[in-house]
Scaffold this motif. Structure first.
Motif, PDB file in Angstrom:
ATOM      1  N   ARG A  28       0.767  -1.105  -0.248  1.00 59.61           N
ATOM      2  CA  ARG A  28      -0.227  -0.394  -0.215  1.00 59.61           C
ATOM      3  C   ARG A  28       1.301   1.516   0.214  1.00 59.61           C
ATOM      4  N   GLN A  31       2.624   2.118  -3.372  1.00 61.17           N
ATOM      5  CA  GLN A  31       1.530   2.085  -4.587  1.00 61.17           C
ATOM      6  C   GLN A  31       1.125   3.790  -4.257  1.00 61.17           C
ATOM      7  N   SER A  32       0.943   4.276  -3.188  1.00 60.72           N
ATOM      8  CA  SER A  32       1.336   5.571  -3.170  1.00 60.72           C
ATOM      9  C   SER A  32       2.780   6.206  -3.059  1.00 60.72           C
ATOM     10  N   ARG A  37       9.081   3.461  -4.619  1.00 59.69           N
ATOM     11  CA  ARG A  37       8.914   2.013  -5.616  1.00 59.69           C
ATOM     12  C   ARG A  37      10.313   2.479  -6.620  1.00 59.69           C
TER      13      ARG A  37
END
Length: 274
Positions: A28, A31-32, A37
């Motif tokens: 999670r 993803q934000s 990433r």
């Protein structure tokens, strides 16, 4: 989850491959967070390149040199068990000194003191041995035992500042708490105070414990609280010798319940707030 925590989790999960499923909380966050990433992508690239790196045989002379030095260091290294026993003995003596400086132990026979001291030494030694043994490979056990040892130090400090019997005597005469204590038995009183004196240090120590203890906080609190209550048992026995057996049971039961609840609360707060 913060970026620093995400990087720490990624380091714990290494080596990383493109097909490996990530924990839900970490996924999670990724993803934000574009920065994390990119960090994950770079880590996977690095591990992929290392996986295709050609293996090279170490020179025979280097192998012999390393083996010789390893054997020499193994012979001179201190035994973890011996270090744990020394720590246990010192900690048991220090604990007995703290309690005896605040509570009279004239009612405890010398043989009883020796027996309690021996049990305390074994408990401290076992905890410290686990603490050292798990430092490299079992990080969860390492942090749990560290929390128990820290809580033990806090309990001794609290007992030195205001021992349980002295606190009960004060509260039984204080006009605010006297009506409550007059309505319950002496065993119930020691149950309440035993829970507070064990739960408060365990909760603080659990909250201050860093490391990979973010999940299963109930189980972690139960394990740490159980170990902490066991560590407190010799001190409780020393101070309960002049009282009825029911007082000992009440104090230990309160300490056990307070330790478990304090550990669960501390680890839960650590996982939610820190």
């Amino acid at each position: 989850m913060t970026c620093a925590q995400a990087h720490e989790r990624l380091a714990e999960l290494a080596p990383l491959s493109g097909d490996e499923a990530l924990p839900q909380d970490l996924a999670r966050h990724l993803q934000s967070c574009e920065r994390c990433r990119e960090h994950l992508y770079a880590s996977r690239q690095m591990w992929d390149e290392l996986a295709h790196w050609p293996e090279q045989e170490m020179p025979a002379e280097l192998v012999r040199t390393v083996a010789t030095r390893a054997r020499a260091e193994a012979k001179t290294a201190d035994s973890p068990l011996a270090i744990a026993l020394v720590f246990g003995l010192v900690a048991a003596l220090a604990s007995a000194f703290v309690i005896s400086s605040r509570v009279s132990l004239d009612h405890v026979p010398p043989l009883g003191l020796v027996g309690v001291g021996a049990v305390w030494t074994v408990l401290y030694s076992g905890l410290f041995f686990l603490f050292r043994l798990a430092r490299e490979h079992q990080r969860a056990v390492f942090f749990l035992t560290r929390a128990v040892l820290v809580a033990g130090g806090m309990f001794l400090l609290l007992s030195y500042l205001s021992p349980v019997p002295a606190s009960i005597t004060f509260c039984s005469r204080y006009y605010v708490t006297q009506p409550l204590l007059d309505r319950i038995s002496i065993a119930a009183t020691y149950f309440l105070f035993g829970g507070v004196y064990a739960g408060l240090p365990m909760a603080i120590a659990a909250y201050l414990t860093p490391g990979p203890l973010r999940e299963n906080t109930a189980m972690q609190g139960t394990l740490a609280g159980g170990m902490f209550a066991l560590l407190l048992t010799p001190g409780i026995i020393m101070q309960c010798a002049p009282f009825a057996f029911g007082v000992l049971i009440g104090w230990f039961t309160g300490a056990l319940l307070g330790s478990v609840l304090g550990g669960m609360l501390g680890f839960w707060l650590r996982a939610r707030i820190a």
